[in-house]
Design a protein around this motif. Structure first.
Motif, PDB file in Angstrom:
ATOM      1  N   TYR A   1       0.815  -1.212   0.000  1.00 29.82           N
ATOM      2  CA  TYR A   1       0.000   0.000   0.000  1.00 29.82           C
ATOM      3  C   TYR A   1       0.854   1.271   0.000  1.00 29.82           C
ATOM      4  O   TYR A   1       0.769   2.098   0.919  1.00 29.82           O
ATOM      5  CB  TYR A   1      -0.961  -0.011   1.188  1.00 29.82           C
TER       6      TYR A   1
ATOM      7  N   MET B   1       0.722   3.965  -1.740  1.00 34.82           N
ATOM      8  CA  MET B   1      -0.032   5.214  -1.858  1.00 34.82           C
ATOM      9  C   MET B   1      -0.371   5.764  -0.469  1.00 34.82           C
ATOM     10  O   MET B   1      -0.134   6.942  -0.178  1.00 34.82           O
ATOM     11  CB  MET B   1      -1.323   4.931  -2.639  1.00 34.82           C
ATOM     12  N   ILE B   2      -0.889   4.884   0.377  1.00 33.95           N
ATOM     13  CA  ILE B   2      -1.274   5.316   1.727  1.00 33.95           C
ATOM     14  C   ILE B   2      -0.021   5.677   2.522  1.00 33.95           C
ATOM     15  O   ILE B   2       0.000   6.649   3.270  1.00 33.95           O
ATOM     16  CB  ILE B   2      -2.067   4.202   2.439  1.00 33.95           C
TER      17      ILE B   2
ATOM     18  N   VAL C   1       1.035   9.148   1.441  1.00 35.68           N
ATOM     19  CA  VAL C   1       0.142  10.182   1.987  1.00 35.68           C
ATOM     20  C   VAL C   1       0.499  10.448   3.443  1.00 35.68           C
ATOM     21  O   VAL C   1       0.703  11.592   3.856  1.00 35.68           O
ATOM     22  CB  VAL C   1      -1.339   9.742   1.859  1.00 35.68           C
ATOM     23  N   ASP C   2       0.619   9.354   4.208  1.00 38.88           N
ATOM     24  CA  ASP C   2       0.948   9.510   5.636  1.00 38.88           C
ATOM     25  C   ASP C   2       2.310  10.171   5.819  1.00 38.88           C
ATOM     26  O   ASP C   2       2.459  11.084   6.624  1.00 38.88           O
ATOM     27  CB  ASP C   2       0.947   8.133   6.323  1.00 38.88           C
TER      28      ASP C   2
ATOM     29  N   TYR D   1       2.334  13.960   4.858  1.00 41.33           N
ATOM     30  CA  TYR D   1       1.748  14.828   5.892  1.00 41.33           C
ATOM     31  C   TYR D   1       2.617  14.853   7.138  1.00 41.33           C
ATOM     32  O   TYR D   1       2.703  15.867   7.818  1.00 41.33           O
ATOM     33  CB  TYR D   1       0.344  14.348   6.254  1.00 41.33           C
TER      34      TYR D   1
ATOM     35  N   PHE E   1       5.196  17.360   6.146  1.00 40.59           N
ATOM     36  CA  PHE E   1       4.664  18.669   5.805  1.00 40.59           C
ATOM     37  C   PHE E   1       4.071  19.386   7.023  1.00 40.59           C
ATOM     38  O   PHE E   1       4.258  20.592   7.196  1.00 40.59           O
ATOM     39  CB  PHE E   1       3.599  18.478   4.713  1.00 40.59           C
ATOM     40  N   LEU E   2       3.381  18.626   7.853  1.00 37.20           N
ATOM     41  CA  LEU E   2       2.655  19.227   8.975  1.00 37.20           C
ATOM     42  C   LEU E   2       3.592  19.939   9.960  1.00 37.20           C
ATOM     43  O   LEU E   2       3.356  21.107  10.282  1.00 37.20           O
ATOM     44  CB  LEU E   2       1.810  18.153   9.679  1.00 37.20           C
TER      45      LEU E   2
ATOM     46  N   MET F   1       4.932  23.109   8.452  1.00 37.21           N
ATOM     47  CA  MET F   1       3.875  24.106   8.430  1.00 37.21           C
ATOM     48  C   MET F   1       3.724  24.761   9.796  1.00 37.21           C
ATOM     49  O   MET F   1       3.659  25.984   9.910  1.00 37.21           O
ATOM     50  CB  MET F   1       2.569  23.388   8.041  1.00 37.21           C
ATOM     51  N   VAL F   2       3.711  23.945  10.812  1.00 35.86           N
ATOM     52  CA  VAL F   2       3.523  24.463  12.170  1.00 35.86           C
ATOM     53  C   VAL F   2       4.686  25.381  12.536  1.00 35.86           C
ATOM     54  O   VAL F   2       4.486  26.513  12.993  1.00 35.86           O
ATOM     55  CB  VAL F   2       3.401  23.298  13.189  1.00 35.86           C
TER      56      VAL F   2
ATOM     57  N   LEU G   1       4.524  28.682  10.504  1.00 34.22           N
ATOM     58  CA  LEU G   1       3.457  29.581  10.931  1.00 34.22           C
ATOM     59  C   LEU G   1       3.763  30.215  12.281  1.00 34.22           C
ATOM     60  O   LEU G   1       3.536  31.408  12.490  1.00 34.22           O
ATOM     61  CB  LEU G   1       2.124  28.824  10.992  1.00 34.22           C
TER      62      LEU G   1
ATOM     63  N   GLN H   1       6.354  32.894  11.774  1.00 34.74           N
ATOM     64  CA  GLN H   1       5.744  34.083  11.178  1.00 34.74           C
ATOM     65  C   GLN H   1       5.105  34.947  12.277  1.00 34.74           C
ATOM     66  O   GLN H   1       5.302  36.161  12.326  1.00 34.74           O
ATOM     67  CB  GLN H   1       4.695  33.633  10.147  1.00 34.74           C
ATOM     68  N   VAL H   2       4.392  34.299  13.188  1.00 38.05           N
ATOM     69  CA  VAL H   2       3.737  35.039  14.281  1.00 38.05           C
ATOM     70  C   VAL H   2       4.788  35.700  15.168  1.00 38.05           C
ATOM     71  O   VAL H   2       4.706  36.889  15.473  1.00 38.05           O
ATOM     72  CB  VAL H   2       2.870  34.075  15.134  1.00 38.05           C
TER      73      VAL H   2
END
Lengths: 484, 254
Positions: A448, A450-451, A454-455, A458, A461-462, A465-466, A469, A472-473
């Motif tokens: 699998y 593909m899964i 995806v996992d 993220y 990426f997550l 991203m955190v 962000l 930036q603040v």
């Protein structure tokens, strides 16, 4: 008593009557003149009587014991009528059995059948008179040292007392004419778990003084009734059985339901062993009633490993169904516990790892749609009393007693079988639908992908991203503060 | 635009009532979606189990989650439809589209934060962070809607697509939910509260108005356009001392 049996008996009877009249006084007296004469030889060590078949018995008796016995006042010929001093040398019995039979007849010359039958313990013997294995009076009462029946304890222990009769082939006849053998194999009894117990520990109500006459409707009635005695010691197990499906059936009046003795035996109660022999033996106990299921189990991956490889890791009946508080496996409650049952082994690396089986099976099931739903349904029933519908568990896809190995299975066949199973709940499911289930695999680059991607995507990426962000603040606030 | 010169300040209408209502709608539907979704994602937490049992069970939670998803989808759809119609009829400019200027604005602001540039980026109606938020919730939301529908109707989906689509959709749904939660629930709300310009709460999206002073600082190009093509009113020196772009803006709709 070989010749002129009737005459002999009359002589004995007359002699006994004569003695009985002055018994109290006679007991104080010394042995009779005849007895003293016989004892000149029969008190000597090593004296034997030889039968025609070559067999022999000791013919010695101890004068003191004889004098103290209830028959101590009798002449020897009162019983041994054929051994008059004149006839003595010529008399020879054919065999030991013949001798025993004659001696028993001599006793019954005084002790009538009615008198004997009054004691329940004798009635079984009287019915077996003349048959092989029937006991002779002297087997229990001793020939020359018999004590008075009231208070006469001639046995060293209760077991010896009981065995003095129960070593013989005896039967108890039930009202439906079924016969229950009463012969006890002492060596069997003593080689098993209850070797230290007394007979009356289980057969309560019976003792050296008491032997109540009991009749049962059937042999099964007797087995069910006798299993009641187990709870006196094994109360914990007994209370468990009260919650079992077997007891539920029994309490509805079905005497075919198994009771303690059916699995554990009566006198030959085996010690509980957890070795392979014990485990195989346990399956055979269940097999007695569940032959069909046993057959299916024996053909399963678990059954084959147990029976042909002597494998101790595979489950036997009681591992899933328990031994005493066996539940109805068709209830929802039981159904919901199945993943945990299977997980006991299949999520335990020390059990399944050596067979190359994944220990993630329970985790992957519980984390998926069915597992999560099942977990909540269980809680909802407990806390909200909310009825639940059955959710697919391990056995719904893998089977119950007929579980096959997945290693050699054709994937296409597995999917086809699975589709049929899916359709039981998801009626319109097609051949693509089973692939929605990941077959306990954790997504990886090979399984699998593909899964997995995806996992993984993220997961990378997550955090970026955190961090971005938050930076930036912070930068914004910092610049604002600096400018002020 | 409304000015109240008597009170010494001026307020500019930035969002219509429809947009304010739309924002409230998104707040409510996402609140329900996050509550009913995160407790399923983290089903083994004590808190999740407490919530689910108090909702009357997992089936209820799934039902509420699915219909809240339908409401959310309708909100996204109406937003895009209204915006597209507005732009098509020439009523609005397509101000939410990402342009090359957004990239240069972001770079300029970074330089400004680190002291490498003397002033922040001059933004139009929506700055690059606002656009980022909008597009994450719009694109992410659509992804959630599509994957949610796949999970809702697995049998229908597997009639046309391979079965592996279902667990893939689950992975996407669950991961994207976390991303949207981080960006639009945590980060967005924290900014609306802790932004130095808006503290204790940036009320613009609830009232529809933004002060002229903040407009001048945060959206100088738009203000200039509103005020008839005139340049920013603030003197150059004053502008240098202020922050050029808002980080905390609860606007998430066009």
């Amino acid at each position: 008593m070989i010749k002129g049996k009737g005459l002999g008996l009359s002589v004995v009877a007359l002699a006994m009557l004569a003695v009985a009249a002055s018994a109290g006084q006679a007991r104080e007296e010394d042995l009779s003149a005849q007895a003293r004469q016989c004892l000149r030889c029969h008190a000597k060590e090593g004296i034997q009587a030889t039968f025609q078949d070559g067999d022999s018995v000791p013919a010695r008796l101890i004068p003191e014991a004889y004098r103290a016995s209830v028959h101590g006042v009798l002449d020897c010929t009162a019983c041994h009528a054929s051994y008059s001093p004149k006839e003595h040398a010529k008399r020879q019995f054919r065999s030991r059995e013949r001798f025993r039979a004659e001696m028993t007849s001599a006793c019954r010359g005084c002790h009538s059948s009615d008198q004997l039958r009054a004691k329940t313990v004798h009635s079984g013997f009287l019915d077996r008179k003349g048959k092989d294995g029937a006991p002779a009076c002297a087997d229990c009462h001793e020939a020359h040292s018999m004590a008075a029946v009231s208070g006469g304890k001639v046995f060293s222990g209760e077991k010896q007392y009981c065995m003095s009769c129960h070593r013989y082939d005896m039967e108890m006849v039930c009202r439906n004419k079924e016969k229950i053998p009463l012969k006890v194999n002492l060596s069997e009894l003593e080689s098993f778990a209850h070797d230290r117990l007394r007979c009356s520990d289980c057969h309560y109500g019976f003792s050296q003084e008491e032997h109540p006459k009991r009749t049962f409707r059937s042999r099964r009635d007797y087995t069910v009734a006798s299993s009641e005695s187990c709870r006196r010691c094994h109360f914990d197990k007994y209370t468990k059985t009260l919650d079992s499906v077997h007891y539920a059936i029994l309490s509805q009046g079905n005497l075919k339901a198994p009771v303690c003795n059916d699995c554990h035996g009566g006198h030959g109660i085996a010690r509980v062993t957890h070795g392979i022999k014990g485990r195989v033996l346990t399956t055979q106990k269940c097999r007695k009633c569940h032959e069909g299921i046993y057959g299916i189990y024996a053909g399963s991956v678990h059954g084959k490993a147990l029976l042909s490889e002597q494998n101790q890791d595979v489950p036997i009946c009681i591992d899933c169904h328990t031994a005493h508080d066996i539940q109805n496996p068709l209830t929802l409650d039981y159904h919901e516990r199945i993943p945990q049952m299977c997980g006991n082994c299949h999520a335990n690396p020390s059990v399944v790892a050596k067979y190359g089986l994944s220990t993630d099976v329970l985790k992957t099931y519980l984390a998926d749609f069915h597992g999560v739903t099942l977990g909540f349904y269980k809680k909802q029933r407990e806390k909200l009393y909310k009825p639940a519908r059955p959710i697919a568990v391990c056995t719904d896809c893998h089977g119950t007693h007929n579980i096959a190995t997945t290693a050699s299975s054709d994937p296409a066949l597995v999917k086809a079988n699975l589709m049929k199973r899916c359709q039981k709940c998801h009626r319109d499911a097609n051949e693509q639908f089973p692939s929605a289930w990941l077959f306990h695999y954790k997504p990886s680059p090979s399984k699998y992908p593909m899964i997995f991607l995806v996992d993984a995507g993220y997961r990378i990426f997550l955090p970026i991203m955190v961090v971005g962000l938050v930076l930036q603040v912070l930068l914004h606030v910092w610049r604002y503060a600096v400018n002020r | 635009m409304r000015r109240d010169r008597d009170r010494g300040d001026a307020r500019i209408r930035r969002f219509s009532r429809l947009r304010v209502a739309e924002h409230w709608g998104i707040i409510l539907s996402t609140l329900v979606l996050f509550a009913t979704g995160l407790c399923q994602r983290f089903w083994n937490l004590e808190m999740s189990q407490w919530f689910i049992l108090n909702m009357g069970g997992i089936d209820n939670v799934r039902l509420v989650h699915r219909y809240a998803g339908v409401v959310f989808f309708l909100q996204l759809f109406s937003n895009v439809a209204v915006a597209a119609a507005g732009v098509a009829r020439g009523k609005w400019e397509a101000s939410m589209f990402v342009t090359r200027k957004d990239l240069s604005d972001a770079i300029q602001n970074m330089k400004y934060y680190f002291g490498l540039h003397d002033r922040p980026a001059q933004c139009d109606r929506y700055d690059y962070m606002e656009k980022f938020e909008y597009w994450t919730i719009l694109v992410g939301g659509l992804l959630m809607v599509v994957t949610g529908a796949i999970l809702w109707f697995p049998i229908l989906v597997t009639r046309f697509l391979p079965g592996e689509v279902i667990p893939t959709a689950k992975a996407l749904h669950s991961n994207e939910a976390m991303l949207i939660f981080v960006i639009n629930a945590l980060w967005h709300i924290l900014n609306a509260v802790f932004s130095p310009e808006g503290f204790p709460l940036d009320t613009c999206i609830f009232t529809g108005y933004l002060s002229r002073e903040r407009m001048a600082r945060e959206h100088p190009l738009e203000l200039a356009r509103i005020e008839g093509g005139a340049g920013p009113e603030q003197p150059e020196e004053e502008r240098k001392e202020t922050v050029g772009m808002p980080v905390a803006k609860p606007e998430s709709v066009v």
